[in-house]
Structure formats: structure tokens, C-alpha cells
Design an enzyme around this catalytic site. Sequence first.
Site, PDB file in Angstrom:
ATOM      1  CB  SER A 134      -4.537  -7.243   0.207  1.00  7.98           C
ATOM      2  OG  SER A 134      -4.250  -8.522   0.271  1.00  7.98           O
ATOM      3  CB  ALA A 170      -6.375 -14.477  12.909  1.00 11.00           C
ATOM      4  CG  PHE A 179      -1.743  -1.087   1.317  1.00 14.81           C
ATOM      5  CD1 PHE A 179      -3.097  -1.395   0.990  1.00 14.81           C
ATOM      6  CD2 PHE A 179      -1.313  -2.346   2.129  1.00 14.81           C
ATOM      7  CE1 PHE A 179      -3.783  -2.641   0.850  1.00 14.81           C
ATOM      8  CE2 PHE A 179      -2.052  -3.479   2.243  1.00 14.81           C
ATOM      9  CZ  PHE A 179      -3.196  -3.696   1.730  1.00 14.81           C
ATOM     10  CG  HIS A 230       2.588  -7.127   7.492  1.00 16.34           C
ATOM     11  ND1 HIS A 230       3.915  -7.537   6.644  1.00 16.34           N
ATOM     12  CD2 HIS A 230       1.473  -7.559   6.877  1.00 16.34           C
ATOM     13  CE1 HIS A 230       3.233  -8.385   5.813  1.00 16.34           C
ATOM     14  NE2 HIS A 230       1.690  -8.221   5.835  1.00 16.34           N
ATOM     15  CB  THR A 282       6.321  13.854   6.641  1.00 13.77           C
ATOM     16  OG1 THR A 282       6.194  13.553   5.428  1.00 13.77           O
ATOM     17  CG2 THR A 282       7.853  14.386   7.060  1.00 13.77           C
ATOM     18  CB  CYS A 299      -2.735  -6.237   4.879  1.00 10.66           C
ATOM     19  SG  CYS A 299      -2.922  -7.047   3.505  1.00 10.66           S
ATOM     20  CB  THR A 356      -8.180 -11.461   3.162  1.00  8.18           C
ATOM     21  OG1 THR A 356      -6.523 -11.512   3.340  1.00  8.18           O
ATOM     22  CG2 THR A 356      -8.416 -12.204   1.774  1.00  8.18           C
TER      23      THR A 356
END
Length: 213
Positions: free
Chosen positions: A40, A67, A2, A105, A157, A47, A49
Site C-alpha cells: 500500500s 477504480a 499512514f 481513505h 495542523t 491509499c 496498491t
Amino acid sequence: MFTGLVSDVGTIHEISGDDRLRRLAIRSHYDPASIALGASIACSGPCLTAVAVEPAEGGAIFAVDAAAETLARTTVGSWRVGTRINLERSLRIGDELGGHLVTGHVDGLAEIVARESVTGGEGDLGASERFTLRAPGPLAKFIAEKGSVCLDGTSLTVNGVAGDLFSVLLIPHTLLVTTWGERRQGDRLNLEVDLIARYAARLSEARTATGPG
């Protein structure tokens, strides 16, 4: 992969499951025909699904499964029906890379410790907002002034760093088209450090471990 450029703000429509596996249905403005099963989608950073999709008024409702580890290590476990989240579709080859490379992640949770308005002078187009956040100790070394950071799926930033504290500046447009306008002191946000900084640190550690040669 991404870029941290939010393309929609979705709303949690329905939640089922438990702390081992939770299904979240998310209402969005995306065209349902454009969401393939297995696609995704970054949901305020993580991220996730797409496991189901259906048309809805003004867009689509798609479902994702989270999960146990995602629920425990990100803000996903605290989401409730009505929670608004930043959304971004995965990067396609040829797309403009307007933010920075983001994997989806999450590394940890950052906490907002202060929010203040920053106004300009004559001809001011509206107040920007400076947020000061505290990074988890082990992640602070990856955050550098003028470097990039991803917070709740938004590429930003870093304006300044002092120990485990760092600041970011949000312009009025970003406050309007993301969930940042709702953020307050004490809120916790999904934090992903810059990919390049992480690999640079790992290479440095490897060189130190092997010694000169």
C-alpha cells in the site's frame, strides 16, 4: 495505515485504461527492491496498491490501479502524465508516528480559496505560506482549530476555522519537499479528516439517537 509525512514526490509516468479502471505508472526515488507487489502506498492521499514495479534511473517505476469510485471522488481522475504527487509508504510497527494516524481513505475534496505569505522578523528563515481552504459542507464539522487534517497526503495542523473555511500554515521545508509549493487558489486537494474526530462524532450521534439512559 499512514502518518501523513511525505517521503517522496513522484511523477505520473504513464496512464492507461479508462474511467472504469485506470492504471497509473509512477516514477519515484524508492528502491525497487523495497516495493513488494500488493504493498500500500499513499499517493497524494488515496491509499493505492502496487501492482507492478521495475527499476528506473534514480529509483523505481511502480504501477497502481484506480477504480471508478477513486477516479470520481478524488483528484486521481484529473492526473496527467507529468503530474507530481506526494508519496508515503505504509506505516510499519515500530515506526515513529510523527504526523497523525491517516488511513488513506479520502473523505472529499477541499478547495484552496486563498494563499498568502507569512514572513517573520529579524533572522527570518524564509516565508511560510498560509492556505485557506473550503471543506465540503458535511465534512466541516470534523475540522477543529489545533486539530489534525490530511491534505494531499500531508499531515497538517489546522490554524483556524470559520464555518466551512479553515486555514493551514506550511513552513518553507514542507513547501520544498512536497507538492505544496505548486498549489494555487482554485486547486482542489484530497481531504481526509482526523480519524479520532470522525469516531467521536459518530459516538455522539449514537448517544443522541438512543437518548439518555
